[in-house]
Design a protein around this motif. Sequence first.
Motif, PDB file in Angstrom:
ATOM      1  N   GLY A 147       0.815  -1.204   0.000  1.00  9.50           N
ATOM      2  CA  GLY A 147       0.000   0.000   0.000  1.00  9.50           C
ATOM      3  C   GLY A 147       0.854   1.262   0.000  1.00  9.50           C
ATOM      4  N   MET A 148       2.066   1.167   0.573  1.00  8.72           N
ATOM      5  CA  MET A 148       2.969   2.308   0.622  1.00  8.72           C
ATOM      6  C   MET A 148       3.475   2.675  -0.766  1.00  8.72           C
ATOM      7  N   LEU A 149       3.611   1.668  -1.628  1.00  8.26           N
ATOM      8  CA  LEU A 149       4.159   1.891  -2.964  1.00  8.26           C
ATOM      9  C   LEU A 149       3.071   2.141  -3.998  1.00  8.26           C
ATOM     10  N   SER A 150       1.833   1.858  -3.640  1.00 12.55           N
ATOM     11  CA  SER A 150       0.723   2.050  -4.565  1.00 12.55           C
ATOM     12  C   SER A 150       0.419   3.531  -4.749  1.00 12.55           C
ATOM     13  N   PRO A 151       0.159   3.996  -5.985  1.00 15.25           N
ATOM     14  CA  PRO A 151      -0.164   5.411  -6.212  1.00 15.25           C
ATOM     15  C   PRO A 151      -1.392   5.867  -5.440  1.00 15.25           C
ATOM     16  N   SER A 152      -2.378   4.970  -5.284  1.00 12.07           N
ATOM     17  CA  SER A 152      -3.612   5.339  -4.601  1.00 12.07           C
ATOM     18  C   SER A 152      -3.557   5.099  -3.094  1.00 12.07           C
ATOM     19  N   ASN A 153      -2.550   4.365  -2.617  1.00 16.39           N
ATOM     20  CA  ASN A 153      -2.389   4.055  -1.187  1.00 16.39           C
ATOM     21  C   ASN A 153      -3.648   3.463  -0.562  1.00 16.39           C
ATOM     22  N   VAL A 154      -4.271   2.495  -1.258  1.00 16.23           N
ATOM     23  CA  VAL A 154      -5.448   1.832  -0.707  1.00 16.23           C
ATOM     24  C   VAL A 154      -5.173   0.340  -0.546  1.00 16.23           C
ATOM     25  N   ARG A 155      -5.901  -0.297   0.363  1.00 14.22           N
ATOM     26  CA  ARG A 155      -5.765  -1.728   0.601  1.00 14.22           C
ATOM     27  C   ARG A 155      -6.403  -2.505  -0.550  1.00 14.22           C
ATOM     28  N   THR A 156      -5.749  -3.572  -0.952  1.00 18.23           N
ATOM     29  CA  THR A 156      -6.289  -4.411  -2.025  1.00 18.23           C
ATOM     30  C   THR A 156      -7.089  -5.595  -1.487  1.00 18.23           C
ATOM     31  N   GLN A 157      -6.935  -5.892  -0.174  1.00 22.91           N
ATOM     32  CA  GLN A 157      -7.685  -6.978   0.436  1.00 22.91           C
ATOM     33  C   GLN A 157      -7.999  -6.630   1.894  1.00 22.91           C
ATOM     34  N   THR A 158      -8.884  -7.429   2.486  1.00 22.83           N
ATOM     35  CA  THR A 158      -9.237  -7.289   3.898  1.00 22.83           C
ATOM     36  C   THR A 158      -8.415  -8.284   4.721  1.00 22.83           C
ATOM     37  N   LEU A 159      -7.857  -7.824   5.831  1.00 28.77           N
ATOM     38  CA  LEU A 159      -7.073  -8.702   6.710  1.00 28.77           C
ATOM     39  C   LEU A 159      -7.858  -8.949   7.995  1.00 28.77           C
ATOM     40  N   GLU A 160      -8.107 -10.227   8.286  1.00 33.86           N
ATOM     41  CA  GLU A 160      -8.904 -10.623   9.442  1.00 33.86           C
ATOM     42  C   GLU A 160      -8.092 -11.522  10.365  1.00 33.86           C
ATOM     43  N   CYS A 161      -8.218 -11.297  11.666  1.00 31.14           N
ATOM     44  CA  CYS A 161      -7.610 -12.174  12.667  1.00 31.14           C
ATOM     45  C   CYS A 161      -8.569 -13.339  12.932  1.00 31.14           C
ATOM     46  N   ILE A 162      -8.087 -14.559  12.807  1.00 30.93           N
ATOM     47  CA  ILE A 162      -8.951 -15.723  13.029  1.00 30.93           C
ATOM     48  C   ILE A 162      -8.551 -16.504  14.286  1.00 30.93           C
ATOM     49  N   GLU A 163      -7.449 -16.075  14.931  1.00 33.20           N
ATOM     50  CA  GLU A 163      -7.041 -16.654  16.215  1.00 33.20           C
ATOM     51  C   GLU A 163      -6.234 -15.616  16.961  1.00 33.20           C
ATOM     52  N   ASP A 164      -6.541 -15.417  18.254  1.00 38.46           N
ATOM     53  CA  ASP A 164      -5.868 -14.380  19.042  1.00 38.46           C
ATOM     54  C   ASP A 164      -4.356 -14.401  18.818  1.00 38.46           C
ATOM     55  N   GLY A 165      -3.784 -13.197  18.723  1.00 37.96           N
ATOM     56  CA  GLY A 165      -2.345 -13.130  18.516  1.00 37.96           C
ATOM     57  C   GLY A 165      -1.805 -11.724  18.681  1.00 37.96           C
ATOM     58  N   LEU A 166      -0.588 -11.551  18.219  1.00 40.25           N
ATOM     59  CA  LEU A 166       0.119 -10.276  18.360  1.00 40.25           C
ATOM     60  C   LEU A 166       0.757  -9.905  17.030  1.00 40.25           C
ATOM     61  N   VAL A 167       0.632  -8.638  16.660  1.00 41.09           N
ATOM     62  CA  VAL A 167       1.309  -8.121  15.470  1.00 41.09           C
ATOM     63  C   VAL A 167       2.124  -6.895  15.867  1.00 41.09           C
ATOM     64  N   LEU A 168       3.116  -6.586  15.056  1.00 43.92           N
ATOM     65  CA  LEU A 168       3.873  -5.345  15.196  1.00 43.92           C
ATOM     66  C   LEU A 168       3.512  -4.459  14.015  1.00 43.92           C
ATOM     67  N   SER A 169       3.298  -3.192  14.271  1.00 48.61           N
ATOM     68  CA  SER A 169       2.922  -2.279  13.193  1.00 48.61           C
ATOM     69  C   SER A 169       3.930  -1.143  13.075  1.00 48.61           C
ATOM     70  N   VAL A 170       4.093  -0.652  11.858  1.00 45.77           N
ATOM     71  CA  VAL A 170       4.926   0.525  11.608  1.00 45.77           C
ATOM     72  C   VAL A 170       4.210   1.372  10.568  1.00 45.77           C
ATOM     73  N   SER A 171       4.149   2.665  10.801  1.00 38.75           N
ATOM     74  CA  SER A 171       3.443   3.554   9.881  1.00 38.75           C
ATOM     75  C   SER A 171       4.311   3.840   8.660  1.00 38.75           C
ATOM     76  N   TYR A 172       3.655   4.159   7.565  1.00 39.38           N
ATOM     77  CA  TYR A 172       4.379   4.536   6.355  1.00 39.38           C
ATOM     78  C   TYR A 172       5.202   5.796   6.601  1.00 39.38           C
ATOM     79  N   ASP A 173       4.704   6.694   7.474  1.00 36.36           N
ATOM     80  CA  ASP A 173       5.453   7.918   7.774  1.00 36.36           C
ATOM     81  C   ASP A 173       6.804   7.590   8.403  1.00 36.36           C
TER      82      ASP A 173
END
Length: 221
Positions: A147-173
């Motif tokens: 999404g960071m490299l896309s000209p429109s900066n939009v998501r192409t799919q939906t991401l769903e959690c199907i079992e409790d867990g942990l993610v790490l996130s970093v902003s494009y900024d």
Amino acid sequence: MDTSHLAEHAGAAGSFFASIFVVATLSMRTMIPLRVFAILTNIVLIATAIPIHNYPTLVLHSVLLPLNVYRLHQMLQLVRDVKKSVSSDLSMEWLKPFMTERKCRADEVLFYKDEKADSMYYIVSGRYRLVESGIELPVGAIVGEFGMLSPSNVRTQTLECIEDGLVLSVSYDQVEQLYVQNPAFGFYLLKLASARLFENIGKLEERLAQQTPPTIAAETA
């Protein structure tokens, strides 16, 4: 000339050279040379503060010196890690020090298709699925980077959690800041993203090739 005069002259000369390094530091546009000149400034000011007993300056730059050395090491290590990822397993684990934790619950949606993209995620634990394609992402996967490299900066799919867990996130900024601070990092990041894109295309072609024979057989029956 006594030692006190020598100390004064040494202090004046040191302050002059330190001023040059400060001006050079402020003129730097990228992080690595900025840190190098900051380290040189610290060393010069420490050396000149000792003979004239300027303890506030001595203490200040004694604290700043290891900080600048650490930040320089961190940036150089970042570039080395990106280079290694490009030439080996395409991993993005080198981004982990710049990411923040997010706990996810089953049935939680991390992002929806067509919404504005502003961050990417590294999967630490749990199970996650791209809804539209039905692809389940393994632990250690990065999702959302395109999404960071896309000209429109939009998501192409939906991401769903199907079992409790942990993610790490970093902003494009944050990623863009690293890019601006160090062009070498940005260059290898683009190479890595391109390599991952081609890898995904290859997997998609393999899946299509596996599905083609049954389709053809059904049509000819």
